[in-house]
Motif scaffolding. Structure first.
Motif, mmCIF file in Angstrom:
data_model
loop_
_atom_site.group_PDB
_atom_site.id
_atom_site.type_symbol
_atom_site.label_atom_id
_atom_site.label_comp_id
_atom_site.label_asym_id
_atom_site.label_seq_id
_atom_site.Cartn_x
_atom_site.Cartn_y
_atom_site.Cartn_z
ATOM 1 N N UNK A 2 -78.852 -23.013 -56.987
ATOM 2 C CA UNK A 2 -77.446 -22.958 -56.586
ATOM 3 C C UNK A 2 -76.837 -21.681 -57.129
ATOM 4 N N UNK A 3 -76.007 -21.027 -56.292
ATOM 5 C CA UNK A 3 -75.258 -19.844 -56.711
ATOM 6 C C UNK A 3 -73.776 -20.194 -56.708
ATOM 7 N N UNK A 4 -73.084 -19.862 -57.777
ATOM 8 C CA UNK A 4 -71.655 -20.133 -57.875
ATOM 9 C C UNK A 4 -70.934 -18.840 -58.215
ATOM 10 N N UNK A 21 -71.497 -14.158 -60.441
ATOM 11 C CA UNK A 21 -72.346 -15.052 -59.652
ATOM 12 C C UNK A 21 -73.405 -15.621 -60.580
ATOM 13 N N UNK A 22 -73.326 -16.911 -60.819
ATOM 14 C CA UNK A 22 -74.261 -17.575 -61.714
ATOM 15 C C UNK A 22 -75.249 -18.409 -60.908
ATOM 16 N N UNK A 23 -76.522 -18.195 -61.158
ATOM 17 C CA UNK A 23 -77.575 -18.944 -60.479
ATOM 18 C C UNK A 23 -78.122 -20.014 -61.415
ATOM 19 N N UNK A 96 -79.022 -14.090 -53.490
ATOM 20 C CA UNK A 96 -80.119 -13.901 -54.440
ATOM 21 C C UNK A 96 -81.452 -14.247 -53.791
ATOM 22 N N UNK A 97 -82.407 -13.396 -54.012
ATOM 23 C CA UNK A 97 -83.796 -13.613 -53.583
ATOM 24 C C UNK A 97 -84.513 -14.229 -54.789
ATOM 25 N N UNK A 109 -87.218 -17.921 -51.798
ATOM 26 C CA UNK A 109 -86.185 -18.218 -50.795
ATOM 27 C C UNK A 109 -84.956 -17.378 -51.081
ATOM 28 N N UNK A 110 -84.203 -17.132 -50.031
ATOM 29 C CA UNK A 110 -82.954 -16.391 -50.103
ATOM 30 C C UNK A 110 -81.802 -17.398 -50.185
ATOM 31 N N UNK A 111 -80.934 -17.245 -51.186
ATOM 32 C CA UNK A 111 -79.831 -18.178 -51.370
ATOM 33 C C UNK A 111 -78.492 -17.468 -51.279
#
Length: 122
Positions: A2-4, A21-23, A96-97, A109-111
């Motif tokens: 998850x990206x926030x 942006x926190x992953x 993010x990759x 995966x790309x998110x």
């Protein structure tokens, strides 16, 4: 995974904002990260990108004003935006990759994040 995103808001022309942006999730490695933006009626465009080795790339329209960075220990990317202009108004998205752990081992995966609004107006 998850990206926030956070840090958007309303700012006057010439002002500054810093986006984060926190992953989170079953992350093995974050490869490249990037910031995109989409203004009303326009296509989504790349603003800035950073590789795992911290090489950076910027759209011509933001060169010299925006700076992308990342903290690999916290799986976080940042976008420092200075000298903001009304034409910077858009929803900003983090990308993010990611290589992540799964039942089958490692997958990639790309998110995308949910987006954060940046409005530059007097």
């Amino acid at each position: 995974v998850r990206l926030v995103e956070s840090g958007g808001g309303l700012v006057q022309p010439g002002g500054s904002l810093k986006l984060s942006c926190a992953a989170s999730g079953s992350i093995f490695r974050i490869n490249s990260m990037g910031w995109y933006r989409q203004a009303p009626g326009k296509q989504r465009e790349l603003v800035a990108a950073i590789t795992s080795g911290s090489s950076t790339d910027y759209a011509d329209s933001v060169k010299g004003r925006f700076t992308i960075s990342r903290d690999n220990t916290k799986n976080t990317a940042f976008l420092q935006m200075n000298s903001l202009k009304p034409e910077d108004t858009a929803v900003y998205y983090c990308n993010a990759d990611v290589t992540y752990t799964s039942a089958s081992g490692l997958d990639r995966h790309d998110y995308w994040g949910q987006g954060t609004q940046v409005t530059v107006s007097p």
